[in-house]
Scaffold this motif. Structure first.
Motif, short mmCIF file in Angstrom:
data_model
loop_
_atom_site.label_atom_id
_atom_site.label_comp_id
_atom_site.label_asym_id
_atom_site.label_seq_id
_atom_site.Cartn_x
_atom_site.Cartn_y
_atom_site.Cartn_z
N PRO A 52 -11.52 -54.19 -28.65
CA PRO A 52 -11.61 -52.86 -29.27
C PRO A 52 -11.55 -51.79 -28.18
O PRO A 52 -11.94 -52.03 -27.03
CB PRO A 52 -12.98 -52.89 -29.94
N THR A 53 -11.07 -50.61 -28.55
CA THR A 53 -11.03 -49.51 -27.59
C THR A 53 -12.02 -48.43 -28.00
O THR A 53 -12.42 -48.33 -29.16
CB THR A 53 -9.63 -48.89 -27.49
N ALA A 54 -12.40 -47.63 -27.02
CA ALA A 54 -13.35 -46.55 -27.26
C ALA A 54 -12.92 -45.31 -26.50
O ALA A 54 -12.15 -45.38 -25.54
CB ALA A 54 -14.76 -46.96 -26.84
N ALA A 55 -13.42 -44.17 -26.96
CA ALA A 55 -13.20 -42.90 -26.27
C ALA A 55 -14.52 -42.18 -26.13
O ALA A 55 -15.42 -42.33 -26.97
CB ALA A 55 -12.21 -42.03 -27.04
N MET A 56 -14.65 -41.42 -25.06
CA MET A 56 -15.84 -40.61 -24.81
C MET A 56 -15.44 -39.14 -24.88
O MET A 56 -14.45 -38.72 -24.27
CB MET A 56 -16.40 -40.93 -23.42
N LEU A 57 -16.21 -38.36 -25.64
CA LEU A 57 -16.00 -36.92 -25.72
C LEU A 57 -17.26 -36.23 -25.21
O LEU A 57 -18.31 -36.29 -25.83
CB LEU A 57 -15.72 -36.51 -27.17
N VAL A 58 -17.14 -35.60 -24.05
CA VAL A 58 -18.26 -34.88 -23.44
C VAL A 58 -18.12 -33.41 -23.84
O VAL A 58 -17.07 -32.80 -23.65
CB VAL A 58 -18.24 -35.02 -21.91
N ILE A 59 -19.20 -32.85 -24.37
CA ILE A 59 -19.15 -31.50 -24.93
C ILE A 59 -20.09 -30.59 -24.16
O ILE A 59 -21.26 -30.91 -23.97
CB ILE A 59 -19.54 -31.53 -26.42
N ALA A 105 -11.03 -46.39 -23.13
CA ALA A 105 -9.63 -46.10 -22.85
C ALA A 105 -9.36 -44.63 -22.56
O ALA A 105 -8.30 -44.30 -22.03
CB ALA A 105 -8.76 -46.55 -24.04
N GLU A 106 -10.32 -43.77 -22.91
CA GLU A 106 -10.05 -42.34 -22.77
C GLU A 106 -11.37 -41.58 -22.69
O GLU A 106 -12.35 -41.95 -23.33
CB GLU A 106 -9.23 -41.85 -23.98
N ALA A 107 -11.37 -40.50 -21.90
CA ALA A 107 -12.53 -39.62 -21.82
C ALA A 107 -12.04 -38.18 -21.77
O ALA A 107 -11.09 -37.87 -21.04
CB ALA A 107 -13.39 -39.93 -20.61
N ALA A 128 -10.63 -32.54 -31.17
CA ALA A 128 -10.76 -33.71 -30.30
C ALA A 128 -11.33 -34.90 -31.06
O ALA A 128 -10.87 -36.04 -30.90
CB ALA A 128 -11.64 -33.38 -29.10
N VAL A 129 -12.32 -34.66 -31.90
CA VAL A 129 -12.93 -35.74 -32.70
C VAL A 129 -11.88 -36.37 -33.62
O VAL A 129 -11.78 -37.59 -33.72
CB VAL A 129 -14.13 -35.21 -33.51
N GLN A 130 -11.10 -35.55 -34.28
CA GLN A 130 -10.06 -36.08 -35.18
C GLN A 130 -9.06 -36.95 -34.42
O GLN A 130 -8.71 -38.05 -34.86
CB GLN A 130 -9.34 -34.92 -35.86
N ALA A 131 -8.60 -36.45 -33.28
CA ALA A 131 -7.59 -37.18 -32.52
C ALA A 131 -8.13 -38.50 -31.96
O ALA A 131 -7.49 -39.54 -32.06
CB ALA A 131 -7.07 -36.30 -31.37
N LEU A 132 -9.33 -38.45 -31.41
CA LEU A 132 -9.90 -39.65 -30.80
C LEU A 132 -10.29 -40.67 -31.86
O LEU A 132 -10.14 -41.88 -31.67
CB LEU A 132 -11.11 -39.28 -29.94
N HIS A 153 -8.79 -44.64 -31.64
CA HIS A 153 -9.64 -45.67 -31.05
C HIS A 153 -10.58 -46.30 -32.07
O HIS A 153 -10.87 -45.72 -33.11
CB HIS A 153 -10.45 -45.08 -29.90
N THR A 154 -11.06 -47.49 -31.72
CA THR A 154 -12.00 -48.20 -32.60
C THR A 154 -13.32 -47.45 -32.71
O THR A 154 -13.90 -47.34 -33.79
CB THR A 154 -12.26 -49.62 -32.06
N TYR A 155 -13.81 -46.97 -31.57
CA TYR A 155 -15.08 -46.25 -31.53
C TYR A 155 -14.92 -44.97 -30.73
O TYR A 155 -14.15 -44.91 -29.77
CB TYR A 155 -16.16 -47.10 -30.85
N VAL A 156 -15.69 -43.94 -31.12
CA VAL A 156 -15.76 -42.69 -30.37
C VAL A 156 -17.23 -42.38 -30.13
O VAL A 156 -18.08 -42.59 -31.01
CB VAL A 156 -15.11 -41.53 -31.14
#
Length: 239
Positions: free
Chosen positions: A4-11, A40-42, A55-59, A63-66
Motif C-alpha cells: 500500500p502507498t501513503a502520503a503525508m500532508l503537513v499543514i 510515496a509522497e509528502a 491537497a487532501v482530495q488529490a492525495l 494513495h491507499t492512506y493519507v
C-alpha cells in the motif's frame, strides 16, 4: 503484490516560514516503512482552506492512506478539520463523543471548558475518532485520511494508535556499505548492479571524511536474499 502507498500532508504557515521544523514526516516514514506501507509522497501547504482541501482530495485519490499533521487546535488559524470536511463535502459540527472526551480531560485538569477548547470537538460527519492520550483532543479518520495533531509528541502517539488498524505489506529492508571512491567512479558499476537486481533500489550518498571522498551506497527492497547477493557483489567490486 505491491505494498500500500501513503502520503503525508503537513499543514502550517510556521513550517513554510521556517519557524518550526517538521519532524513528523520523518517519524511517519520510519513507522510506515516498518509496517510495509510505502510513503510515496509528502507535501507542505499553508494555512489556507482551499489549499488544504485541494491537497487532501488529490492525495486521497492517489494513495491507499493519507496522513495530515497540524491545524486541529483551538485557535482561529486551526482550520484543518473544516478544510478536510470541505474536501469530502461532509458537514462538520461539535460531536457529543468528542465533547465528552474533552470535558472529562478538563475537569481532571481543573481547566475551564471554554468556546475555544470546544472547537476541538468539531468533527466531520461520518468520521472515526483517533485517540489522543497526551492532551485528549482527538484526531479523526474520514475515508482514507487520518487527521492528526502537529505537536510531535501528540502526532507520534496518534500514529501509534492508528498503525495497528492499517493493512501493510512486506517491510522494506535496507543494506548499506561505504565505498571510498568518488561517485563518478562508482556510477557505472552501480548502474550495472541496479540492472542485475531490478527488484531492488539503490542510492548513493557522497561524503568526505578526513580529506577522503567516498559514498554510502544503500540497497533497499523486500527480498532479503537479493539484498545479500547485491551487497556481496558490491563488496567484491569495491573490496
Amino acid at each position: 503484490m505491491p505494498n500500500p502507498t501513503a502520503a503525508m500532508l503537513v499543514i502550517g504557515d510556521e513550517i513554510l516560514s521556517g519557524r518550526t521544523r517538521d519532524s513528523n514526516t520523518h517519524h511517519l516514514a520510519c513507522a510506515l516503512t516498518a509496517a510495509g506501507i510505502d510513503l510515496a509522497e509528502a507535501r507542505v501547504v499553508r494555512d489556507d482552506a482551499s489549499a488544504i482541501a485541494n491537497a487532501v482530495q488529490a492525495l486521497s485519490a492517489a494513495h491507499t492512506y493519507v496522513f495530515t499533521s497540524g491545524g486541529i487546535g483551538p485557535t482561529h488559524d486551526d482550520i484543518t478539520a473544516d478544510a478536510v470536511a470541505r474536501a469530502f463535502g461532509a458537514a462538520i459540527d461539535i460531536r457529543d463523543d468528542a465533547r465528552a472526551i474533552l470535558a472529562a480531560h478538563y475537569v481532571r485538569a481543573g481547566i475551564e471548558m471554554n468556546a475555544a477548547r470546544l472547537r476541538m470537538a468539531r468533527i466531520p460527519e461520518g468520521a472515526t475518532l483517533i485517540e489522543n492520550p497526551v492532551s485528549a483532543a482527538p484526531g479523526f479518520i474520514i475515508r482514507n485520511v487520518h487527521v492528526m495533531a502537529g505537536v510531535p509528541k501528540i502526532f507520534e502517539a496518534m500514529v501509534a494508535s492508528v498503525l495497528p488498524t492499517l493493512t501493510g505489506g512486506a517491510p522494506l529492508i535496507s543494506r548499506s556499505m561505504d565505498v571510498y571512491r568518488g561517485e563518478g567512479d562508482i556510477a557505472g558499476p552501480l548502474g550495472d548492479l541496479a540492472a542485475r537486481y531490478p527488484q531492488l533500489s539503490f542510492g548513493s550518498y557522497p561524503f568526505q571524511r578526513g580529506g577522503v571522498y567516498g559514498a554510502n551506497v544503500v540497497a533497499r527492497g523486500q527480498d532479503e536474499g537479493a539484498l545479500d547477493a547485491a551487497m556481496a557483489d558490491l563488496t567484491e567490486r569495491f573490496a
